[in-house]
Write an enzyme that holds these catalytic residues in place. Structure first.
Site, PDB file in Angstrom:
ATOM      1  N   LYS A  38       0.866  -1.192   0.000  1.00  0.00           N
ATOM      2  CA  LYS A  38       0.000   0.000   0.000  1.00  0.00           C
ATOM      3  C   LYS A  38       0.902   1.241   0.000  1.00  0.00           C
ATOM      4  O   LYS A  38       1.442   1.630   1.024  1.00  0.00           O
ATOM      5  CB  LYS A  38      -0.878  -0.021   1.260  1.00  0.00           C
ATOM      6  CG  LYS A  38      -2.218   0.661   1.135  1.00  0.00           C
ATOM      7  CD  LYS A  38      -2.189   2.146   0.867  1.00  0.00           C
ATOM      8  CE  LYS A  38      -1.967   3.012   2.085  1.00  0.00           C
ATOM      9  NZ  LYS A  38      -1.805   4.451   1.725  1.00  0.00           N
ATOM     10  N   GLY A  93       1.902   4.394  13.496  1.00  0.00           N
ATOM     11  CA  GLY A  93       2.486   3.138  13.986  1.00  0.00           C
ATOM     12  C   GLY A  93       1.703   2.574  15.171  1.00  0.00           C
ATOM     13  O   GLY A  93       1.471   1.368  15.257  1.00  0.00           O
ATOM     14  N   GLU A 115       8.979   0.999  11.260  1.00  0.00           N
ATOM     15  CA  GLU A 115      10.059   1.983  11.044  1.00  0.00           C
ATOM     16  C   GLU A 115       9.398   3.347  11.167  1.00  0.00           C
ATOM     17  O   GLU A 115       8.688   3.784  10.258  1.00  0.00           O
ATOM     18  CB  GLU A 115      10.666   1.813   9.645  1.00  0.00           C
ATOM     19  CG  GLU A 115      11.394   0.506   9.423  1.00  0.00           C
ATOM     20  CD  GLU A 115      12.756   0.473  10.102  1.00  0.00           C
ATOM     21  OE1 GLU A 115      13.212   1.505  10.615  1.00  0.00           O
ATOM     22  OE2 GLU A 115      13.355  -0.622  10.127  1.00  0.00           O
ATOM     23  N   GLY A 119       6.403   4.778   8.586  1.00  0.00           N
ATOM     24  CA  GLY A 119       5.612   6.010   8.622  1.00  0.00           C
ATOM     25  C   GLY A 119       5.725   6.661   9.980  1.00  0.00           C
ATOM     26  O   GLY A 119       6.688   6.429  10.712  1.00  0.00           O
ATOM     27  N   GLU A 153       8.933  15.714  15.840  1.00  0.00           N
ATOM     28  CA  GLU A 153       9.464  15.498  14.494  1.00  0.00           C
ATOM     29  C   GLU A 153       8.793  16.487  13.551  1.00  0.00           C
ATOM     30  O   GLU A 153       7.573  16.467  13.389  1.00  0.00           O
ATOM     31  CB  GLU A 153       9.180  14.065  14.027  1.00  0.00           C
ATOM     32  CG  GLU A 153       9.832  13.778  12.690  1.00  0.00           C
ATOM     33  CD  GLU A 153       9.496  12.411  12.134  1.00  0.00           C
ATOM     34  OE1 GLU A 153       8.310  12.036  12.167  1.00  0.00           O
ATOM     35  OE2 GLU A 153      10.417  11.730  11.651  1.00  0.00           O
ATOM     36  N   THR A 181       5.079   7.812  13.892  1.00  0.00           N
ATOM     37  CA  THR A 181       4.895   7.095  15.157  1.00  0.00           C
ATOM     38  C   THR A 181       3.403   7.036  15.512  1.00  0.00           C
ATOM     39  O   THR A 181       2.909   6.016  16.008  1.00  0.00           O
ATOM     40  CB  THR A 181       5.723   7.799  16.260  1.00  0.00           C
ATOM     41  OG1 THR A 181       7.103   7.680  15.892  1.00  0.00           O
ATOM     42  CG2 THR A 181       5.520   7.172  17.621  1.00  0.00           C
ATOM     43  N   GLU A 182       2.689   8.114  15.197  1.00  0.00           N
ATOM     44  CA  GLU A 182       1.246   8.164  15.497  1.00  0.00           C
ATOM     45  C   GLU A 182       0.499   7.033  14.763  1.00  0.00           C
ATOM     46  O   GLU A 182      -0.279   6.292  15.375  1.00  0.00           O
ATOM     47  CB  GLU A 182       0.736   9.535  15.036  1.00  0.00           C
ATOM     48  CG  GLU A 182      -0.699   9.810  15.308  1.00  0.00           C
ATOM     49  CD  GLU A 182      -1.155  11.055  14.519  1.00  0.00           C
ATOM     50  OE1 GLU A 182      -0.315  11.789  13.965  1.00  0.00           O
ATOM     51  OE2 GLU A 182      -2.380  11.245  14.461  1.00  0.00           O
ATOM     52  N   CYS A 242      13.506  10.491   7.804  1.00  0.00           N
ATOM     53  CA  CYS A 242      13.332   9.975   9.170  1.00  0.00           C
ATOM     54  C   CYS A 242      14.614  10.050   9.975  1.00  0.00           C
ATOM     55  O   CYS A 242      14.581  10.189  11.189  1.00  0.00           O
ATOM     56  CB  CYS A 242      12.816   8.544   9.109  1.00  0.00           C
ATOM     57  SG  CYS A 242      13.871   7.467   8.127  1.00  0.00           S
TER      58      CYS A 242
HETATM   59  P1  NAD Z   1       2.066   8.417   7.763  1.00  0.00           P
HETATM   60  O1  NAD Z   1       2.241   7.634   9.001  1.00  0.00           O
HETATM   61  O2  NAD Z   1       1.075   9.522   7.758  1.00  0.00           O
HETATM   62  O3  NAD Z   1       1.667   7.470   6.542  1.00  0.00           O
HETATM   63  C1  NAD Z   1       2.456   6.343   6.193  1.00  0.00           C
HETATM   64  C2  NAD Z   1       1.585   5.339   5.479  1.00  0.00           C
HETATM   65  O4  NAD Z   1       0.587   4.881   6.387  1.00  0.00           O
HETATM   66  C3  NAD Z   1       0.843   5.889   4.269  1.00  0.00           C
HETATM   67  O5  NAD Z   1       0.824   4.907   3.253  1.00  0.00           O
HETATM   68  C4  NAD Z   1      -0.569   6.113   4.807  1.00  0.00           C
HETATM   69  O6  NAD Z   1      -1.563   6.025   3.817  1.00  0.00           O
HETATM   70  C5  NAD Z   1      -0.691   4.947   5.779  1.00  0.00           C
HETATM   71  N1  NAD Z   1      -1.692   5.139   6.839  1.00  0.00           N
HETATM   72  C6  NAD Z   1      -2.165   6.295   7.358  1.00  0.00           C
HETATM   73  N2  NAD Z   1      -3.083   6.040   8.309  1.00  0.00           N
HETATM   74  C7  NAD Z   1      -3.190   4.693   8.402  1.00  0.00           C
HETATM   75  C8  NAD Z   1      -3.957   3.808   9.220  1.00  0.00           C
HETATM   76  N3  NAD Z   1      -4.814   4.265  10.136  1.00  0.00           N
HETATM   77  N4  NAD Z   1      -3.794   2.479   9.051  1.00  0.00           N
HETATM   78  C9  NAD Z   1      -2.920   1.995   8.147  1.00  0.00           C
HETATM   79  N5  NAD Z   1      -2.171   2.777   7.337  1.00  0.00           N
HETATM   80  C10 NAD Z   1      -2.304   4.111   7.468  1.00  0.00           C
HETATM   81  O7  NAD Z   1       3.524   8.950   7.397  1.00  0.00           O
HETATM   82  P2  NAD Z   1       3.956   9.864   6.185  1.00  0.00           P
HETATM   83  O8  NAD Z   1       3.518  11.270   6.472  1.00  0.00           O
HETATM   84  O9  NAD Z   1       3.574   9.245   4.892  1.00  0.00           O
HETATM   85  O10 NAD Z   1       5.553   9.751   6.292  1.00  0.00           O
HETATM   86  C11 NAD Z   1       6.289  10.488   7.166  1.00  0.00           C
HETATM   87  C12 NAD Z   1       6.635   9.688   8.416  1.00  0.00           C
HETATM   88  O11 NAD Z   1       7.290   8.480   8.059  1.00  0.00           O
HETATM   89  C13 NAD Z   1       7.604  10.417   9.321  1.00  0.00           C
HETATM   90  O12 NAD Z   1       7.190  10.281  10.657  1.00  0.00           O
HETATM   91  C14 NAD Z   1       8.910   9.679   9.101  1.00  0.00           C
HETATM   92  O13 NAD Z   1       9.815   9.767  10.159  1.00  0.00           O
HETATM   93  C15 NAD Z   1       8.448   8.299   8.871  1.00  0.00           C
HETATM   94  N6  NAD Z   1       9.480   7.518   8.165  1.00  0.00           N
HETATM   95  C16 NAD Z   1      10.211   6.606   8.869  1.00  0.00           C
HETATM   96  C17 NAD Z   1      11.213   5.874   8.240  1.00  0.00           C
HETATM   97  C18 NAD Z   1      12.045   4.873   8.992  1.00  0.00           C
HETATM   98  O14 NAD Z   1      12.707   4.062   8.345  1.00  0.00           O
HETATM   99  N7  NAD Z   1      12.043   4.886  10.310  1.00  0.00           N
HETATM  100  C19 NAD Z   1      11.462   6.075   6.872  1.00  0.00           C
HETATM  101  C20 NAD Z   1      10.698   7.010   6.190  1.00  0.00           C
HETATM  102  C21 NAD Z   1       9.700   7.726   6.850  1.00  0.00           C
END
Ligand code: NAD
Length: 505
Positions: A201, A259, A276, A254, A407, A256-257, A310
């Site tokens: 996804k 996650g 992650e 994605g 962040e 932490t929230e 990240c």
């Molecule tokens: P996000 O958490 O908003 O979204 C990430 C993914 O999750 C998207 O595909 C989104 O559609 C999906 N998503 C959103 N709500 C969901 C739910 N309720 N259930 C299941 N899936 C859902 O993050 P973002 O804004 O796309 O990315 C930025 C974040 O990602 C930052 O916090 C960044 O630190 C983190 N990140 C971490 C790493 C790592 O390796 N640690 C790498 C890249 C990005």
């Protein structure tokens, strides 16, 4: 970046194959075929450098996710999980060669969908090829061990106990927008090597490179259902995948929230979870640091990928003996960075992903000023078109400020001065965060550096460099930055179960 009317791709030429891809219908990959969404919903992809539309992409519903998971289950049970290692290697190597041959199109699609500078996009595509080759080569190293059989069996007869590694099963992979192709491949490659089947996804903001990859997956000859790709909104299709009772594992990258939501959703069938998540990584600069390395290194620790990274080092702790000189160098570096369309080879800073995200990041800048920090770089911000933002540096940051705690995921550096030479006090500064993803230490005293590194609670810490990731180097977070590791052998382990077998002979 003055106010002006945007033009397509800001007037930069793109390859005919890139244009042809953007014009195609963008559907889902389910069971080896391109499928329409059941609800008729769409997502609009736009170029963050111009704000102009790029493509309209089918957006899925939970019912589409059910179809994708069912296809992945059929493929898993129907043979992929027992496909020989050499056949998995062959298909993955084929995919790597196809990606290599189309690197230019992938690079351009990534630039247009995400906004990153072309050189970085090209590097991420090359890294994706390396990841596919690395995990293709790892299939033959999936092996168990023999161990001593239990006494109640050996009391009766000779016996043999051994372990085997088996694929986890059907895996849901949910990825963010900041490095879309890389995060997808770094999950897909080890999952395929392990013998898992996948439902991917992509993020709403960057749906395109995964669909282009889907075309290569078909061309490479993977059996139907081994890889399924469903775009759509996180709160509907993402949540449906995380909660799906027939998914054995979720690998999520994605915030932490989100996650936390994934963990709760995964509890329904206790599926395995890898996370992650976000970071707020510390950068410690000691008085004996080599400034010719530290100025560009610390600046890029924060500003790489416009800070949408990240691993970004955004809490900069600078010893007072070197503070003013370093700040002068960082401010000059930041103000000298070239903003522009990612397709322009001169560009060092592309746009942020969206207008909403830019407004959120600027909210932290205004909040930092209101809290009493001093802005020393990025004083004037471009108005548009596109979601551009000049790198911002604050001095006088304090541990309680949002600048130092949250962040931001944008080009905002917060510098806190310290006077202590006590390693425990310096480590306490670095560890004063709920996150633990990355970090770096800048000094010529390598003994001190290693001692400080041993006290920093992050999954990856670098000395005189920052964010030193690589295909073979495990990467992941401590504390609220995540669960588990990706890349390297650990990345493959995350898709394998261990079965213990005892035979009474
Ligand atoms: P996000 O958490 O908003 O979204 C990430 C993914 O999750 C998207 O595909 C989104 O559609 C999906 N998503 C959103 N709500 C969901 C739910 N309720 N259930 C299941 N899936 C859902 O993050 P973002 O804004 O796309 O990315 C930025 C974040 O990602 C930052 O916090 C960044 O630190 C983190 N990140 C971490 C790493 C790592 O390796 N640690 C790498 C890249 C990005």
């Amino acid at each position: 970046m003055a106010d002006r009317a945007p033009t397509e791709f800001d007037g930069h030429p793109v390859a005919p194959a890139t244009r042809a891809f953007l014009r195609r219908a963008h559907r889902f990959l389910i069971d080896g075929e391109w499928a329409e969404g059941s609800a008729g919903e769409t997502l609009a992809s736009s170029d963050p450098a111009t704000g102009l539309p790029l493509a309209t992409v089918a957006a899925g519903s939970p019912a589409d996710m059910d179809r994708a998971v069912a296809a992945a289950r059929r493929a898993f049970d129907g043979g992929w999980s027992r496909t020989g290692a050499r056949e998995r290697t062959r298909l993955m190597t084929r995919l790597a060669r196809l990606l290599e041959a189309r690197a230019e199109v992938f690079t351009e699609v990534e630039v247009l969908d995400n906004g990153m500078p072309r050189a970085i996009a090209a590097l991420t595509v090359a890294n994706c090829v390396e990841m596919l080759d690395y995990y293709a080569g790892a299939t033959l190293s999936i092996e168990g061990r023999t161990t001593t059989p239990p006494p109640h069996v050996t009391a009766l007869a000779e016996a043999l106990t051994y372990t085997v590694r088996e694929p986890v099963g059907v895996v849901g992979q949910i990825v963010p927008w900041n490095v879309p192709l890389s995060t997808a491949i770094l999950k897909l490659a080890p999952a395929l090597a392990a013998g898992c089947t996948v439902v991917l996804k992509p993020a709403e903001e960057t749906p395109l490179s995964a669909l282009l990859l889907g075309e290569l997956i078909i061309e490479a000859g993977f059996p139907p259902g081994v890889v399924n790709i469903v775009n759509g909104r996180g709160e509907s299709v993402g949540a449906a995948l995380a909660a799906h009772p027939d998914v054995d594992k979720i690998s999520f990258t994605g915030s932490t929230e989100v996650g936390r939501k994934i963990v709760i959703a995964a509890a329904c069938n206790l599926k395995k979870v890898s996370l992650e998540l976000g970071g707020k990584s510390p950068v410690v600069v000691m008085p004996d640091a080599d400034l010719s390395l530290a100025v560009p290194g610390v600046a890029m620790a924060t500003f790489f990928l416009q800070g949408q990274n990240c691993m970004a080092g955004t809490r900069i702790f600078v010893h007072e003996a070197i503070h003013d000189e370093l700040v002068r160098g960082l401010a000059a570096f930041a103000d000298g960075m070239v903003l522009g369309h990612g397709l322009d080879p001169a560009t060092q800073v592309g746009p942020l992903i969206s207008a909403g995200h830019r407004a959120r990041v600027m909210g932290y800048v205004h909040g930092g000023e209101a809290a009493g920090a001093t802005r020393v770089a990025g004083m004037a911000q471009p108005a548009g078109p596109g979601h551009f933002m000049r790198p911002v540096i604050f001095t006088g940051a304090q541990p309680h400020m949002a600048l130092m705690r949250e962040e931001i995921f944008g080009p905002v550096m917060a510098i806190q001065r310290f006077a202590s030479n006590d390693i425990e006090q310096i480590a306490a500064l670095a560890n004063d965060s709920p996150f633990g993803l990355s970090g770096s230490v800048w000094t010529r005293d390598l003994s001190f550096a290693h001692k400080l590194v041993s006290r920093i609670r992050s999954g990856q810490v670098s000395i005189n460099c920052h964010g030193a990731i690589g295909t073979n180097i495990p990467f992941g977070g401590m504390r609220q930055s995540g669960w588990g590791r990706e890349f390297g052998r650990e990345g493959l382990d995350a898709y394998l179960e261990t079965k213990a077998v005892t035979a009474r002979l």
